[in-house]
Design a protein around this motif. Sequence first.
Motif, PDB file in Angstrom:
ATOM      1  N   LYS A  65     -20.245   2.493 -13.022  1.00  0.00           N
ATOM      2  CA  LYS A  65     -19.872   3.499 -12.023  1.00  0.00           C
ATOM      3  C   LYS A  65     -18.623   3.062 -11.260  1.00  0.00           C
ATOM      4  O   LYS A  65     -17.709   3.863 -11.050  1.00  0.00           O
ATOM      5  CB  LYS A  65     -21.038   3.732 -11.066  1.00  0.00           C
ATOM      6  N   SER A  66     -18.576   1.795 -10.881  1.00  0.00           N
ATOM      7  CA  SER A  66     -17.405   1.271 -10.179  1.00  0.00           C
ATOM      8  C   SER A  66     -16.159   1.354 -11.056  1.00  0.00           C
ATOM      9  O   SER A  66     -15.077   1.696 -10.582  1.00  0.00           O
ATOM     10  CB  SER A  66     -17.647  -0.178  -9.750  1.00  0.00           C
ATOM     11  N   ALA A  67     -16.316   1.032 -12.336  1.00  0.00           N
ATOM     12  CA  ALA A  67     -15.178   1.080 -13.255  1.00  0.00           C
ATOM     13  C   ALA A  67     -14.632   2.496 -13.393  1.00  0.00           C
ATOM     14  O   ALA A  67     -13.408   2.712 -13.385  1.00  0.00           O
ATOM     15  CB  ALA A  67     -15.605   0.535 -14.623  1.00  0.00           C
ATOM     16  N   LEU A  68     -15.507   3.470 -13.521  1.00  0.00           N
ATOM     17  CA  LEU A  68     -15.074   4.862 -13.664  1.00  0.00           C
ATOM     18  C   LEU A  68     -14.374   5.349 -12.402  1.00  0.00           C
ATOM     19  O   LEU A  68     -13.355   6.057 -12.472  1.00  0.00           O
ATOM     20  CB  LEU A  68     -16.269   5.754 -13.993  1.00  0.00           C
ATOM     21  N   GLU A  69     -14.921   4.995 -11.243  1.00  0.00           N
ATOM     22  CA  GLU A  69     -14.276   5.369  -9.984  1.00  0.00           C
ATOM     23  C   GLU A  69     -12.904   4.732  -9.882  1.00  0.00           C
ATOM     24  O   GLU A  69     -11.953   5.339  -9.376  1.00  0.00           O
ATOM     25  CB  GLU A  69     -15.145   4.940  -8.800  1.00  0.00           C
ATOM     26  N   ALA A  70     -12.778   3.482 -10.365  1.00  0.00           N
ATOM     27  CA  ALA A  70     -11.514   2.756 -10.261  1.00  0.00           C
ATOM     28  C   ALA A  70     -10.401   3.428 -11.053  1.00  0.00           C
ATOM     29  O   ALA A  70      -9.230   3.371 -10.647  1.00  0.00           O
ATOM     30  CB  ALA A  70     -11.701   1.314 -10.730  1.00  0.00           C
ATOM     31  N   VAL A  71     -10.724   4.052 -12.178  1.00  0.00           N
ATOM     32  CA  VAL A  71      -9.681   4.692 -12.993  1.00  0.00           C
ATOM     33  C   VAL A  71      -9.497   6.164 -12.642  1.00  0.00           C
ATOM     34  O   VAL A  71      -8.680   6.859 -13.261  1.00  0.00           O
ATOM     35  CB  VAL A  71      -9.980   4.548 -14.501  1.00  0.00           C
ATOM     36  N   GLY A  72     -10.260   6.664 -11.661  1.00  0.00           N
ATOM     37  CA  GLY A  72     -10.062   8.038 -11.199  1.00  0.00           C
ATOM     38  C   GLY A  72     -10.972   9.073 -11.814  1.00  0.00           C
ATOM     39  O   GLY A  72     -10.791  10.276 -11.565  1.00  0.00           O
ATOM     40  N   LEU A  73     -11.965   8.658 -12.601  1.00  0.00           N
ATOM     41  CA  LEU A  73     -12.913   9.609 -13.180  1.00  0.00           C
ATOM     42  C   LEU A  73     -14.086   9.847 -12.227  1.00  0.00           C
ATOM     43  O   LEU A  73     -14.356   9.037 -11.334  1.00  0.00           O
ATOM     44  CB  LEU A  73     -13.441   9.077 -14.516  1.00  0.00           C
ATOM     45  N   ASP A  74     -14.775  10.949 -12.417  1.00  0.00           N
ATOM     46  CA  ASP A  74     -15.955  11.273 -11.622  1.00  0.00           C
ATOM     47  C   ASP A  74     -17.170  10.716 -12.342  1.00  0.00           C
ATOM     48  O   ASP A  74     -17.567  11.223 -13.399  1.00  0.00           O
ATOM     49  CB  ASP A  74     -16.078  12.787 -11.455  1.00  0.00           C
ATOM     50  N   ALA A  75     -17.767   9.665 -11.784  1.00  0.00           N
ATOM     51  CA  ALA A  75     -18.893   8.994 -12.436  1.00  0.00           C
ATOM     52  C   ALA A  75     -20.135   9.868 -12.513  1.00  0.00           C
ATOM     53  O   ALA A  75     -21.062   9.549 -13.254  1.00  0.00           O
ATOM     54  CB  ALA A  75     -19.221   7.690 -11.699  1.00  0.00           C
ATOM     55  N   TYR A  76     -20.159  10.986 -11.766  1.00  0.00           N
ATOM     56  CA  TYR A  76     -21.361  11.816 -11.697  1.00  0.00           C
ATOM     57  C   TYR A  76     -21.314  13.030 -12.629  1.00  0.00           C
ATOM     58  O   TYR A  76     -22.258  13.811 -12.664  1.00  0.00           O
ATOM     59  CB  TYR A  76     -21.586  12.264 -10.249  1.00  0.00           C
ATOM     60  N   VAL A  77     -20.228  13.203 -13.375  1.00  0.00           N
ATOM     61  CA  VAL A  77     -20.110  14.330 -14.304  1.00  0.00           C
ATOM     62  C   VAL A  77     -19.999  13.780 -15.719  1.00  0.00           C
ATOM     63  O   VAL A  77     -18.968  13.210 -16.098  1.00  0.00           O
ATOM     64  CB  VAL A  77     -18.891  15.206 -13.966  1.00  0.00           C
ATOM     65  N   MET A 112       0.831  -1.202   0.000  1.00  0.00           N
ATOM     66  CA  MET A 112       0.000   0.000   0.000  1.00  0.00           C
ATOM     67  C   MET A 112       0.866   1.253   0.000  1.00  0.00           C
ATOM     68  O   MET A 112       0.616   2.215  -0.735  1.00  0.00           O
ATOM     69  CB  MET A 112      -0.939  -0.002   1.207  1.00  0.00           C
ATOM     70  N   GLY A 113       1.931   1.238   0.822  1.00  0.00           N
ATOM     71  CA  GLY A 113       2.829   2.389   0.860  1.00  0.00           C
ATOM     72  C   GLY A 113       3.578   2.587  -0.440  1.00  0.00           C
ATOM     73  O   GLY A 113       3.739   3.713  -0.913  1.00  0.00           O
ATOM     74  N   ALA A 114       4.021   1.482  -1.044  1.00  0.00           N
ATOM     75  CA  ALA A 114       4.744   1.574  -2.316  1.00  0.00           C
ATOM     76  C   ALA A 114       3.845   2.117  -3.417  1.00  0.00           C
ATOM     77  O   ALA A 114       4.263   2.940  -4.243  1.00  0.00           O
ATOM     78  CB  ALA A 114       5.297   0.202  -2.705  1.00  0.00           C
ATOM     79  N   CYS A 115       2.583   1.668  -3.442  1.00  0.00           N
ATOM     80  CA  CYS A 115       1.644   2.161  -4.456  1.00  0.00           C
ATOM     81  C   CYS A 115       1.364   3.649  -4.244  1.00  0.00           C
ATOM     82  O   CYS A 115       1.296   4.419  -5.204  1.00  0.00           O
ATOM     83  CB  CYS A 115       0.348   1.362  -4.397  1.00  0.00           C
ATOM     84  N   ALA A 116       1.191   4.057  -2.991  1.00  0.00           N
ATOM     85  CA  ALA A 116       0.925   5.468  -2.703  1.00  0.00           C
ATOM     86  C   ALA A 116       2.100   6.335  -3.111  1.00  0.00           C
ATOM     87  O   ALA A 116       1.931   7.408  -3.698  1.00  0.00           O
ATOM     88  CB  ALA A 116       0.615   5.646  -1.223  1.00  0.00           C
ATOM     89  N   THR A 117       3.319   5.881  -2.821  1.00  0.00           N
ATOM     90  CA  THR A 117       4.523   6.646  -3.165  1.00  0.00           C
ATOM     91  C   THR A 117       4.671   6.804  -4.671  1.00  0.00           C
ATOM     92  O   THR A 117       5.083   7.861  -5.162  1.00  0.00           O
ATOM     93  CB  THR A 117       5.770   5.950  -2.594  1.00  0.00           C
ATOM     94  N   ARG A 118       4.325   5.757  -5.414  1.00  0.00           N
ATOM     95  CA  ARG A 118       4.499   5.769  -6.874  1.00  0.00           C
ATOM     96  C   ARG A 118       3.253   6.254  -7.609  1.00  0.00           C
ATOM     97  O   ARG A 118       3.178   6.183  -8.824  1.00  0.00           O
ATOM     98  CB  ARG A 118       4.883   4.368  -7.352  1.00  0.00           C
ATOM     99  N   ASN A 119       2.253   6.719  -6.865  1.00  0.00           N
ATOM    100  CA  ASN A 119       0.998   7.207  -7.450  1.00  0.00           C
ATOM    101  C   ASN A 119       0.292   6.123  -8.260  1.00  0.00           C
ATOM    102  O   ASN A 119      -0.273   6.367  -9.325  1.00  0.00           O
ATOM    103  CB  ASN A 119       1.238   8.440  -8.341  1.00  0.00           C
ATOM    104  N   ILE A 120       0.333   4.879  -7.724  1.00  0.00           N
ATOM    105  CA  ILE A 120      -0.388   3.763  -8.326  1.00  0.00           C
ATOM    106  C   ILE A 120      -1.694   3.589  -7.544  1.00  0.00           C
ATOM    107  O   ILE A 120      -1.670   3.290  -6.349  1.00  0.00           O
ATOM    108  CB  ILE A 120       0.435   2.455  -8.265  1.00  0.00           C
ATOM    109  N   ASN A 121      -2.822   3.817  -8.203  1.00  0.00           N
ATOM    110  CA  ASN A 121      -4.113   3.654  -7.531  1.00  0.00           C
ATOM    111  C   ASN A 121      -4.343   2.197  -7.166  1.00  0.00           C
ATOM    112  O   ASN A 121      -4.167   1.299  -7.993  1.00  0.00           O
ATOM    113  CB  ASN A 121      -5.259   4.124  -8.428  1.00  0.00           C
ATOM    114  N   LEU A 122      -4.753   1.963  -5.928  1.00  0.00           N
ATOM    115  CA  LEU A 122      -5.076   0.622  -5.453  1.00  0.00           C
ATOM    116  C   LEU A 122      -6.553   0.613  -5.086  1.00  0.00           C
ATOM    117  O   LEU A 122      -6.983   1.263  -4.130  1.00  0.00           O
ATOM    118  CB  LEU A 122      -4.215   0.288  -4.233  1.00  0.00           C
ATOM    119  N   THR A 123      -7.359  -0.096  -5.902  1.00  0.00           N
ATOM    120  CA  THR A 123      -8.814  -0.050  -5.763  1.00  0.00           C
ATOM    121  C   THR A 123      -9.342  -1.397  -5.300  1.00  0.00           C
ATOM    122  O   THR A 123      -8.906  -2.453  -5.776  1.00  0.00           O
ATOM    123  CB  THR A 123      -9.468   0.314  -7.108  1.00  0.00           C
TER     124      THR A 123
END
Length: 343
Positions: free
Chosen positions: A218-230, A57-68
Amino acid sequence: MKKLLNTLFVTLPDTYLSLDGENIVVKQEESILARYPLHNLEAVCTFGYAGVSPGLMGACATRNINLTFMTRSGRFLARVTGESRGNVVLRKEQYRISDDERRSALIARNMILGKIYNHKWILERATRDYSLRIDTDRMKKVTASLTEIMKQVREVEELDMLRGLEGTAAVQYNSVFDELILQQKDDFYFHGRHKRPPLDNVNALLSFAYTLLSNDMKSALEAVGLDAYVGFLHRDRPGRASLALDVMEELRGVYADRFVLSLINKKLIHGKGFYKKENGAVVMDDDTRKIVLKAWQERKQDKIIHPYLNEKMSWGLVPYSQALLMARHIRGDLDEYPPFLWK
């Protein structure tokens, strides 16, 4: 497990993810199933996970890798991110496009083009496979009309005009949808789309399948960092996942409609599993709902070749592939958003 673009999808249940040097290690009980270098990834998406080590988790956060984290059924639970870098830039550009109706229309027309193309493919396949059981002349007239509408959609740069063409295509498709119901015609028939509330068994099934699909999208869009509501075609409305409704347009026919037709035509469900409420709404009983949910999860495991990426994947990963492609287009990595054009 499936690596799609730069995202690792861990779909096996009860897996544990840990860090070993610069690699993600995927374990199940005591067995090591796979290793993936961190430097090749921009996101990790897990379904029904057993756990993730703090080190990873720390390695992903440091490298800006989203962990969903997702449930086994694909419901979004949470996303772990580091400093706000990539996602904030991606979402700000999404908001800029949404505020610009012309830019919104240029993306939305590809999604509607995909929807009409897929509807046409469904009708053409039915004409080929069941020529003795359906009105082929009527089908061919509708598919010819859909072809002409697609030509107009390709040139549209205004949202209102695009909505008008989409509505016309939907009326054409719905006018022959009943022809695709080949079994149990006394209990399952389609005389038009009724949403709120559904007034017959088929509309009840369609509404339920669209709800399942929109939740997956909606889950897929959230997973890649998009706003599912816009969204782009569907404009902002409190509580409505507009972008999820946008992107699922191209999947309604090939994903949800064909699923509903298979339930009916294979006699997996029966008319006695539905009842009418006092307000006229038709709903499924609990046993039928369980059958539909089980079949939906099984359908998501079926393998296909993605028509744009040319990669083998399960149907359940198609919403995620389209979400990834949408994010890449918004970032400027793709000149256009490539819709899901089923073959």
